[in-house]
Design a protein around this motif. Sequence first.
Motif, PDB file in Angstrom:
ATOM      1  N   VAL A  75       0.652  -1.289   0.272  1.00  0.00           N
ATOM      2  CA  VAL A  75      -0.034  -0.180  -0.029  1.00  0.00           C
ATOM      3  C   VAL A  75       0.957   1.318   0.042  1.00  0.00           C
ATOM      4  O   VAL A  75       1.910   1.256   0.871  1.00  0.00           O
ATOM      5  N   ASN A  76       0.633   2.191  -0.824  1.00  0.00           N
ATOM      6  CA  ASN A  76       1.282   3.448  -0.938  1.00  0.00           C
ATOM      7  C   ASN A  76       0.468   4.625  -0.821  1.00  0.00           C
ATOM      8  O   ASN A  76       0.319   5.293   0.279  1.00  0.00           O
ATOM      9  N   GLY A  77      -0.580   4.316  -1.672  1.00  0.00           N
ATOM     10  CA  GLY A  77      -1.757   5.488  -1.501  1.00  0.00           C
ATOM     11  C   GLY A  77      -1.452   6.950  -1.777  1.00  0.00           C
ATOM     12  O   GLY A  77      -2.281   7.760  -1.735  1.00  0.00           O
ATOM     13  N   GLU A  78      -0.126   7.338  -2.285  1.00  0.00           N
ATOM     14  CA  GLU A  78       0.040   8.520  -2.508  1.00  0.00           C
ATOM     15  C   GLU A  78      -0.024   8.875  -4.116  1.00  0.00           C
ATOM     16  O   GLU A  78       0.564   8.162  -4.661  1.00  0.00           O
ATOM     17  N   PRO A  79      -0.774   9.756  -4.225  1.00  0.00           N
ATOM     18  CA  PRO A  79      -0.755  10.264  -5.638  1.00  0.00           C
ATOM     19  C   PRO A  79       0.385  10.828  -6.373  1.00  0.00           C
ATOM     20  O   PRO A  79       1.126  11.460  -5.614  1.00  0.00           O
ATOM     21  N   LYS A  80       0.708  10.427  -7.699  1.00  0.00           N
ATOM     22  CA  LYS A  80       1.588  11.136  -8.383  1.00  0.00           C
ATOM     23  C   LYS A  80       1.478  12.664  -7.976  1.00  0.00           C
ATOM     24  O   LYS A  80       0.459  13.225  -8.027  1.00  0.00           O
ATOM     25  N   ASP A  81       2.785  13.416  -8.041  1.00  0.00           N
ATOM     26  CA  ASP A  81       2.436  14.935  -8.028  1.00  0.00           C
ATOM     27  C   ASP A  81       1.736  15.514  -9.056  1.00  0.00           C
ATOM     28  O   ASP A  81       0.865  16.518  -8.791  1.00  0.00           O
ATOM     29  N   THR A  82       1.558  14.968 -10.204  1.00  0.00           N
ATOM     30  CA  THR A  82       0.912  15.579 -11.238  1.00  0.00           C
ATOM     31  C   THR A  82      -0.696  15.515 -10.790  1.00  0.00           C
ATOM     32  O   THR A  82      -1.319  16.786 -10.912  1.00  0.00           O
ATOM     33  N   LEU A  83      -1.101  14.256 -10.259  1.00  0.00           N
ATOM     34  CA  LEU A  83      -2.496  14.329  -9.950  1.00  0.00           C
ATOM     35  C   LEU A  83      -2.846  15.271  -8.918  1.00  0.00           C
ATOM     36  O   LEU A  83      -3.745  15.857  -8.826  1.00  0.00           O
ATOM     37  N   ARG A  84      -1.861  15.215  -7.931  1.00  0.00           N
ATOM     38  CA  ARG A  84      -2.212  16.159  -6.725  1.00  0.00           C
ATOM     39  C   ARG A  84      -2.171  17.566  -7.206  1.00  0.00           C
ATOM     40  O   ARG A  84      -3.058  18.285  -6.692  1.00  0.00           O
ATOM     41  N   ASN A  85      -1.276  18.040  -8.010  1.00  0.00           N
ATOM     42  CA  ASN A  85      -1.184  19.241  -8.544  1.00  0.00           C
ATOM     43  C   ASN A  85      -2.645  19.662  -9.338  1.00  0.00           C
ATOM     44  O   ASN A  85      -3.226  20.735  -9.108  1.00  0.00           O
TER      45      ASN A  85
END
Length: 214
Positions: A75-85
């Motif tokens: 499990v990571n669950g961290e969105p890629k920077d692009t998606l978060r931005n």
Amino acid sequence: MNVGISEVSYRELYNIILSSVAPRPIAWVSTLSASGQPNLAPFSFFNCVSVDPPLLAFCPGMRSPKDGDSDRTAVNGEPKDTLRNVRETKEFVVNVVTYGLLEAMNVTSGEYDSSVNEFELARLTPQPSKIVRPPRVGESPVSFECTLHQILDFSTAPTGNSLVIGQIVAIHIDDAHLKDGRIDRDSLDLIGRMGGMQYTRTRDRVELARPAVG
Ligand SMILES: Cc1cc2nc3c(=O)[nH]c(=O)nc-3n(C[C@H](O)[C@H](O)[C@H](O)COP(=O)(O)O)c2cc1C
């Protein structure tokens, strides 16, 4: 061979899909974080989806687990920077990728900390966009400025992707690639992504008229 989806691992399915649905165009997506940090990354789950309204769509996933688990089962669950931005600022630019930009594009695909500016890392020139805040890639011959139309989240799994649909609000075309006021298709030398680490060039052409019906 006939494969039921439940019989294959994530990695096997990934390889089958990426090797068969190919070549895929590459969206080189520039964004800004809410605090103004530039970001640039490639996405080949990408296409145009409508001309009226003018829409492009790409699919960023979650970040790979840092332990190097190649099956991406942790499990990571961290969105890629692009998606978060894109979620935060609702704007992005899709830049196209030529053969001459292959290596620079690859440099920007590393899963760097969000404080890393991939424009600087790949020695690319951020050029101000006309309408949106994220800069375009100065070296790319065509850039589409987009505002967010919709995000579809398919799954909350660590391997889950989201579909980001953007509405094109401005287009930059390098004059060097215009012929009689139109894009010179033969001069762009775009690349596509195949399976694994393979890319294809698009210089081989075949022309074929559509059937005349009625
Ligand atoms: C040619 C190419 C195409 C890629 N396509 C995708 C894609 O469609 N979806 C995805 O989630 N990652 C894709 N990646 C991986 C992302 O570029 C990579 O995870 C990147 O670090 C994401 O950056 P970000 O966290 O700054 O958004 C691709 C990588 C390459 C080299």
